[in-house]
Design a protein around this motif. Structure first.
Motif, PDB file in Angstrom:
ATOM      1  N   LEU A  80       0.703  -1.239   0.073  1.00  0.00           N
ATOM      2  CA  LEU A  80      -0.021   0.057  -0.021  1.00  0.00           C
ATOM      3  C   LEU A  80       0.783   1.246  -0.016  1.00  0.00           C
ATOM      4  O   LEU A  80       0.594   2.204  -0.542  1.00  0.00           O
ATOM      5  CB  LEU A  80      -0.988  -0.064   1.212  1.00  0.00           C
ATOM      6  N   LEU A  81       2.021   1.133   0.827  1.00  0.00           N
ATOM      7  CA  LEU A  81       2.854   2.419   0.811  1.00  0.00           C
ATOM      8  C   LEU A  81       3.453   2.776  -0.481  1.00  0.00           C
ATOM      9  O   LEU A  81       3.596   3.969  -1.155  1.00  0.00           O
ATOM     10  CB  LEU A  81       4.081   2.203   1.716  1.00  0.00           C
ATOM     11  N   LYS A  82       3.832   1.752  -1.250  1.00  0.00           N
ATOM     12  CA  LYS A  82       4.611   1.830  -2.379  1.00  0.00           C
ATOM     13  C   LYS A  82       3.592   2.277  -3.600  1.00  0.00           C
ATOM     14  O   LYS A  82       3.793   3.343  -4.441  1.00  0.00           O
ATOM     15  CB  LYS A  82       5.079   0.471  -2.935  1.00  0.00           C
ATOM     16  N   GLY A  83       2.353   1.853  -3.616  1.00  0.00           N
ATOM     17  CA  GLY A  83       1.196   2.267  -4.455  1.00  0.00           C
ATOM     18  C   GLY A  83       1.180   3.769  -4.141  1.00  0.00           C
ATOM     19  O   GLY A  83       0.678   4.439  -5.236  1.00  0.00           O
ATOM     20  N   ARG A  84       1.014   4.294  -3.062  1.00  0.00           N
ATOM     21  CA  ARG A  84       0.796   5.657  -2.714  1.00  0.00           C
ATOM     22  C   ARG A  84       1.593   6.610  -3.095  1.00  0.00           C
ATOM     23  O   ARG A  84       1.572   7.728  -3.578  1.00  0.00           O
ATOM     24  CB  ARG A  84       0.559   5.660  -1.062  1.00  0.00           C
ATOM     25  N   ARG A  85       3.075   6.105  -3.086  1.00  0.00           N
ATOM     26  CA  ARG A  85       4.304   6.904  -3.408  1.00  0.00           C
ATOM     27  C   ARG A  85       4.136   7.107  -4.724  1.00  0.00           C
ATOM     28  O   ARG A  85       4.230   8.269  -5.380  1.00  0.00           O
ATOM     29  CB  ARG A  85       5.605   6.189  -2.921  1.00  0.00           C
ATOM     30  N   GLU A 136       2.767  11.194  -9.660  1.00  0.00           N
ATOM     31  CA  GLU A 136       2.007  11.507 -10.676  1.00  0.00           C
ATOM     32  C   GLU A 136       0.963  12.894 -10.521  1.00  0.00           C
ATOM     33  O   GLU A 136       0.964  13.598 -11.329  1.00  0.00           O
ATOM     34  CB  GLU A 136       1.149  10.459 -10.995  1.00  0.00           C
ATOM     35  N   VAL A 137       0.499  12.592  -9.247  1.00  0.00           N
ATOM     36  CA  VAL A 137      -0.047  13.939  -9.022  1.00  0.00           C
ATOM     37  C   VAL A 137       0.499  15.302  -8.919  1.00  0.00           C
ATOM     38  O   VAL A 137       0.167  16.274  -9.511  1.00  0.00           O
ATOM     39  CB  VAL A 137      -1.020  13.822  -7.691  1.00  0.00           C
TER      40      VAL A 137
END
Length: 638
Positions: free
Chosen positions: A428-433, A438-439
């Motif tokens: 979950l932390l990797k996907g959030r980074r 991108e944002v």
């Protein structure tokens, strides 16, 4: 701690959405389970278990939390209500299954101030063994509450007390944060554009107004008719006050006690006097006068209507006299027959009144019998209800045992699913980074586009301002003078100047005023003629009223001499017989059931007034009947 804190926050959020008057617990849990599909299995099982328990034992939790807000939590926010419910549920129903260590982690993940206050209030032995046990015993069986909940909480009370002491030390060690010194505001001068000097305008000529007409003297003086009316009003008021004063003096003389040597009046009873009454003072506000004949003001429609009514009556009477002169028959026989039929109708109405009273008593007796039968049926239903309640309690106990076994199995599954939490957290932390990078790139591009659009808009506005200032510097044409006496010359028919138009309008206005004055004179003459007609009609109405009053007095004396007595009929005797049978049956039923007659409910003030009113009506009717009987007996004897 963060893990359990997030779980508790999810439960609190769902509890805040629940509305007991609108939502059903089963449907609400199904909808919540759909929203929990994104969570891990271990977290989903824990959240569903706590949420379902809080909804199931909502009444028990509400008793404790409401008392906490009244006693120790007066300074707590209302938004923390759901947090206290979840804490109370975990402490009362899940402490044995979760274990004390896991319970301490959940407590430490929440605000220490709130948890310290609530645990100190809930785990107080004086509260647990007194009013909490009594309130819970009203909702569940007393033995079940004591064995499964109160005794369990008392066993965990020493360990929880250690946790409360630790929370108190944490609160004591937290020092208040120093306040940051705010930077003082430095005033700056405004950068304002210096305005251009304005040109001094030419002074306008002062207009000369025409001399106004003087105010007429009648404006501030009331008309003569109004002054005369005021004088008549004051005179009438003076006469009424004089008459009222005379009447009050006479009534006060009647109310004055007689002297010691004066003999008692005829027909008065001599009462013992304890002490001399005080002297009665005459005051202008003490009035006992009530006029018998109050004059009624009639408008024009009422006067004409009443005059037409009396006119029709007079014409009708004249026609009847003409018919009698021509040889028409008399209505004396018909009137005698009519009086006889009216006497029979009155007799029937009196008999109907007696029947209604007997029917009321009969319905009362039947209601007493029905109430006695209902008491016996209620006793039988109560016995059946007790048997059904015992069976339902046994089924509820069996269902509760099955639910406890299923809950223990669910807790085991939750403990097994907790081992895979760390791997899921790393993913979950990797996907959030990646999402954050991108944002940030998208936001940088959007800011660049916005800056370019702002620059182009600023340039366009500057060009528009330059063009407006150039237009303002151009000279303007002044308006030309107008001659009011000159004809425009547009070639229209009847074309004239403004001065001629004003003169013609003034002439037209004078002609209109003359026509209004003539019309006003015609209206005044018509009103005077109409008022004279109304005065004549009022005099004629007064004469007709006097004649009608004398005729009505004669009819009343004639009617007063007649009397009608109610006669018994078969229907009255039948109702009396049925009433005696129902009363005997009620007394026999009371003797068999060994129960006293039902006590009548205590009447309310309004019911008392109604009962007293109908009693007075009954007494007056009986007195009138006895008086009629005495008159008939005296008439027969004569």
């Amino acid at each position: 701690m963060t893990y359990y804190g997030k779980c508790v926050e999810i439960v609190i959020e769902q509890l805040n959405k629940f509305r007991p008057e609108r939502d059903r617990p089963e449907q609400f849990l199904e909808a919540a389970a759909v929203s929990f599909q994104t969570l891990s299995p271990q977290k989903q099982a824990f959240v569903l278990e706590v949420l379902s328990g809080c909804l199931e034992y909502r009444k028990l939790l509400k008793v404790v939390v409401d008392a906490f807000y009244v006693r120790d939590g007066r300074l707590c926010l209302g938004s923390d209500y759901s947090l206290f419910e979840v804490t109370c549920y975990l402490a009362a129903f899940q402490l044995e299954e979760l274990g004390f260590q896991l319970f301490c982690k959940i407590i430490r993940s929440q605000p220490a101030v709130l948890m310290h206050k609530f645990l100190r209030f809930f785990f107080n032995p004086l509260n647990l063994c007194s009013w909490i046990q009594d309130e819970w015993s009203l909702l569940f069986e007393k033995s079940h509450v004591k064995e499964n909940w109160i005794d369990l909480l008392m066993r965990w009370q020493p360990e929880v007390q250690v946790l409360i002491d630790q929370l108190q030390k944490v609160l004591a060690s937290q020092a208040p944060l120093p306040k940051a010194k705010t930077k003082a505001t430095e005033p700056r001068e405004f950068s304002l554009t210096v305005p251009r000097p304005r040109a001094i305008p030419m002074p306008e000529p002062v207009p000369v107004l025409a001399k106004p007409r003087p105010v007429p003297g009648s404006t501030y003086q009331s008309p003569k008719e109004q002054q005369q009316l005021e004088m008549v009003k004051r005179y009438n008021r003076w006469k009424a006050e004089e008459l009222l004063l005379k009447t009050n003096v006479q009534e006060l003389r009647c109310a004055m006690p007689r002297s010691r040597g004066e003999p008692p009046r005829k027909g008065s009873k001599v009462k013992p006097r304890l002490r001399a009454p005080p002297q009665i003072r005459r005051t202008p506000k003490l009035t006992f006068y009530r006029p018998d004949h109050v004059p009624v003001k009639l408008n024009t429609a009422a006067i004409l209507r009443e005059g037409a009514l009396y006119q029709r009556q007079v014409e009708k009477e004249l026609q009847r006299v003409d018919q009698l002169v021509d040889g028409a028959g008399d209505f004396s026989e018909f009137l005698e027959w009519q009086k006889k039929m009216q006497a029979q109708d009155l007799e029937e109405r009196l008999a109907a009144g007696v029947c209604r009273r007997l029917q009321g008593k009969l319905s009362h007796e039947e209601a007493v019998l029905a109430r006695q039968n209902l008491v016996q049926e209620n006793k039988q239903r109560a016995g059946q209800k007790k048997e059904e309640t015992a069976e339902l309690m046994q089924q509820c106990a069996e269902r509760r045992l099955q639910e406890e076994r299923a809950a223990k199995e669910l807790v085991g599954q939750v403990m097994e699913a907790q081992k895979n939490v760390k791997v899921a957290q790393a993913k979950l932390l990797k996907g959030r980074r990646q999402t954050a990078q991108e944002v940030m790139e998208e936001s940088r591009e959007l800011l660049q586009h916005v800056a370019e659009a702002t620059t182009e808009e600023q340039k366009r506005r500057c060009e528009a301002i330059f063009q407006l200032r150039a237009l303002e510097t151009q000279p303007r044409r002044q308006g030309k003078l107008v001659d009011l006496t000159q004809i425009p010359g547009h070639g229209l028919e009847g074309e004239m100047s403004v001065v001629e138009l004003r003169e013609r309008l003034a002439l037209r206005r004078e002609a209109g005023q003359r026509s209004e004055e003539e019309k006003r004179d015609r209206i005044i003459r018509a009103q005077r003629a109409k008022s004279q007609e109304l005065r004549d009609a009022v005099e004629q109405i007064a004469l007709c009223r006097a004649a009608m009053g004398r005729a009505a007095a004669l009819r009343w004396e004639e009617k007063k001499g007649r009397s009608v007595l109610p006669a018994e009929n078969e229907r009255v005797r039948e109702l009396q017989r049925r009433l005696e049978e129902r009363a005997a049956e009620r007394r026999r039923q009371e003797a068999l059931l060994h129960v006293s007659a039902p006590r009548a409910p205590r009447p309310k003030p309004r019911a008392q007034l109604e009962a007293q009113h109908w009693l007075e009506q009954e007494q007056s009717r009986e007195r009138r009947l006895r008086a009629l009987q005495r008159e008939c007996a005296a008439r027969n004897a004569a």
